[in-house]
Every structure is written in structure tokens, then in C-alpha cells.
Design a protein around this motif. Structure first.
Motif, PDB file in Angstrom:
ATOM      1  N   GLU A   1       0.814  -1.208   0.000  1.00  0.00           N
ATOM      2  CA  GLU A   1       0.000   0.000   0.000  1.00  0.00           C
ATOM      3  C   GLU A   1       0.843   1.252   0.000  1.00  0.00           C
ATOM      4  N   SER A   2       2.091   1.156   0.343  1.00  0.00           N
ATOM      5  CA  SER A   2       2.943   2.327   0.435  1.00  0.00           C
ATOM      6  C   SER A   2       3.179   2.939  -0.939  1.00  0.00           C
ATOM      7  N   GLY A   3       3.177   4.265  -0.990  1.00  0.00           N
ATOM      8  CA  GLY A   3       3.521   4.958  -2.211  1.00  0.00           C
ATOM      9  C   GLY A   3       2.364   5.288  -3.125  1.00  0.00           C
ATOM     10  N   ARG A   4       1.161   4.930  -2.763  1.00  0.00           N
ATOM     11  CA  ARG A   4       0.040   5.207  -3.657  1.00  0.00           C
ATOM     12  C   ARG A   4      -0.867   6.310  -3.155  1.00  0.00           C
ATOM     13  N   GLY A   5      -0.659   6.806  -1.965  1.00  0.00           N
ATOM     14  CA  GLY A   5      -1.568   7.768  -1.349  1.00  0.00           C
ATOM     15  C   GLY A   5      -1.794   9.035  -2.143  1.00  0.00           C
ATOM     16  N   LEU A   6      -0.727   9.715  -2.545  1.00  0.00           N
ATOM     17  CA  LEU A   6      -0.880  10.981  -3.260  1.00  0.00           C
ATOM     18  C   LEU A   6      -1.540  10.771  -4.617  1.00  0.00           C
ATOM     19  N   ALA A   7      -1.182   9.694  -5.304  1.00  0.00           N
ATOM     20  CA  ALA A   7      -1.802   9.396  -6.598  1.00  0.00           C
ATOM     21  C   ALA A   7      -3.282   9.073  -6.417  1.00  0.00           C
ATOM     22  N   LEU A   8      -3.610   8.319  -5.385  1.00  0.00           N
ATOM     23  CA  LEU A   8      -5.007   7.975  -5.108  1.00  0.00           C
ATOM     24  C   LEU A   8      -5.821   9.234  -4.838  1.00  0.00           C
ATOM     25  N   ILE A   9      -5.284  10.119  -4.014  1.00  0.00           N
ATOM     26  CA  ILE A   9      -5.987  11.369  -3.710  1.00  0.00           C
ATOM     27  C   ILE A   9      -6.275  12.129  -4.999  1.00  0.00           C
ATOM     28  N   SER A  10      -5.281  12.223  -5.860  1.00  0.00           N
ATOM     29  CA  SER A  10      -5.450  12.951  -7.127  1.00  0.00           C
ATOM     30  C   SER A  10      -6.547  12.348  -7.996  1.00  0.00           C
ATOM     31  N   LEU A  11      -6.723  11.034  -7.922  1.00  0.00           N
ATOM     32  CA  LEU A  11      -7.777  10.370  -8.691  1.00  0.00           C
ATOM     33  C   LEU A  11      -9.167  10.608  -8.104  1.00  0.00           C
ATOM     34  N   LEU A  12      -9.240  10.832  -6.791  1.00  0.00           N
ATOM     35  CA  LEU A  12     -10.520  10.941  -6.101  1.00  0.00           C
ATOM     36  C   LEU A  12     -11.122  12.344  -6.105  1.00  0.00           C
ATOM     37  N   VAL A  13     -10.309  13.359  -6.329  1.00  0.00           N
ATOM     38  CA  VAL A  13     -10.791  14.740  -6.259  1.00  0.00           C
ATOM     39  C   VAL A  13     -10.504  15.464  -7.573  1.00  0.00           C
ATOM     40  N   ASP A  14     -11.158  16.599  -7.750  1.00  0.00           N
ATOM     41  CA  ASP A  14     -10.943  17.395  -8.965  1.00  0.00           C
ATOM     42  C   ASP A  14      -9.672  18.237  -8.864  1.00  0.00           C
ATOM     43  N   GLU A  15      -9.387  18.735  -7.673  1.00  0.00           N
ATOM     44  CA  GLU A  15      -8.187  19.545  -7.464  1.00  0.00           C
ATOM     45  C   GLU A  15      -7.513  19.111  -6.167  1.00  0.00           C
ATOM     46  N   PHE A  16      -6.184  18.998  -6.233  1.00  0.00           N
ATOM     47  CA  PHE A  16      -5.387  18.615  -5.072  1.00  0.00           C
ATOM     48  C   PHE A  16      -4.102  19.423  -5.126  1.00  0.00           C
ATOM     49  N   ALA A  17      -3.856  20.199  -4.082  1.00  0.00           N
ATOM     50  CA  ALA A  17      -2.675  21.054  -4.071  1.00  0.00           C
ATOM     51  C   ALA A  17      -1.966  20.954  -2.729  1.00  0.00           C
ATOM     52  N   HIS A  18      -0.659  21.131  -2.776  1.00  0.00           N
ATOM     53  CA  HIS A  18       0.169  21.150  -1.568  1.00  0.00           C
ATOM     54  C   HIS A  18       0.947  22.446  -1.547  1.00  0.00           C
ATOM     55  N   GLN A  19       0.977  23.070  -0.375  1.00  0.00           N
ATOM     56  CA  GLN A  19       1.760  24.283  -0.194  1.00  0.00           C
ATOM     57  C   GLN A  19       2.620  24.112   1.046  1.00  0.00           C
ATOM     58  N   PRO A  20       3.956  24.062   0.884  1.00  0.00           N
ATOM     59  CA  PRO A  20       4.798  24.029   2.075  1.00  0.00           C
ATOM     60  C   PRO A  20       4.720  25.383   2.777  1.00  0.00           C
TER      61      PRO A  20
END
Length: 137
Positions: free
Chosen positions: A105-124
């Protein structure tokens, strides 16, 4: 017209924070029965994945905090997750699902999130990260 839904919480980034996310989505389901179950469920999974990543990737020996702002309006769903963990150096545009032969399951989280929503952004941030998710309804 149905009123907008907006809730938030600030808590330590731990398993209880994940449970609080689920509880907010249960409240959203009650207060906004017009929201399709599949859209709400996909968005909940994406938000849970972000909070889980914050919990799992926190620095050992430190107490990370997470804040969630969750809202629903006629335009759709929006969530902002802010943490005080180390600023993440990631590029969401390179997030991809792992090879199908890799059943971990490791390594798929960010890609999965991107598939589930219309917009996904990260801001440090200077002392943390802000993760913004949105999805039309």
C-alpha cells in the motif's frame, strides 16, 4: 436552498484525528442528504488519506498537530488540511500509482488522492504544510 456545511477541528495528528475526520463526514451526510453518497465517500477517502499521511510521516518524538476545515456548498466540497510537520518537498504532478505487481500500500496515497478529487494542491509553509482538496458535485 440547502445551507452550506462548514466544520473544522484542530487536534494532535494521531489515530483519533482520523476518527474525527470520519465523524465530520458522518455529520456532513446527516446535514447534507442531497450530496451523493459516492461523491461524499470519494472525498472522505481522499481527506482521510491526507490526514493519515500526516500521522504516518510525522517526525518520531515530536507531536504534530493537524487542522481540518471541511466545507460543502452548491459548488462542491472543499477541504483544507494544515499541519505543523516538517514542510514536505513533494511534486504532486509526479505522483503515480505503483506497478500493479507491487501489492504493497505504500507509495500510492498521493496518486489515489489525485484520482478521487478534482483539485489537489500542496503548499509548504514555514512551519508545516497546507493540503487543499476540492471536488465539484
Amino acid at each position: 436552498m440547502t445551507e452550506a456545511f462548514r466544520e473544522e477541528f484542530l487536534a494532535p495528528a494521531d489515530a483519533e484525528a482520523i476518527e474525527r475526520v470520519h465523524a465530520l463526514f458522518e455529520e456532513l451526510a446527516v446535514r447534507r442528504p442531497d450530496l451523493p453518497d459516492d461523491r461524499r465517500g470519494a472525498f472522505e477517502l481522499a481527506v482521510v488519506e491526507v490526514v493519515t499521511n500526516v500521522v504516518q510521516h510525522g517526525v518520531a518524538g515530536t507531536r504534530t498537530r493537524v487542522e481540518l476545515e471541511l466545507g460543502h456548498s452548491p459548488d462542491g466540497l472543499r477541504a483544507v488540511v494544515t499541519d505543523d510537520a516538517e514542510p514536505a518537498d513533494i511534486d504532486l504532478s509526479t505522483a503515480a500509482m505503483p506497478d500493479p505487481e507491487d501489492f504493497g500500500e505504500s507509495g500510492r496515497g498521493l496518486a489515489l488522492i489525485s484520482l478521487l478529487v478534482d483539485e489537489f494542491a500542496h503548499q509548504p509553509l514555514p512551519h508545516g504544510n497546507r493540503w487543499t482538496l476540492s471536488s465539484g458535485v
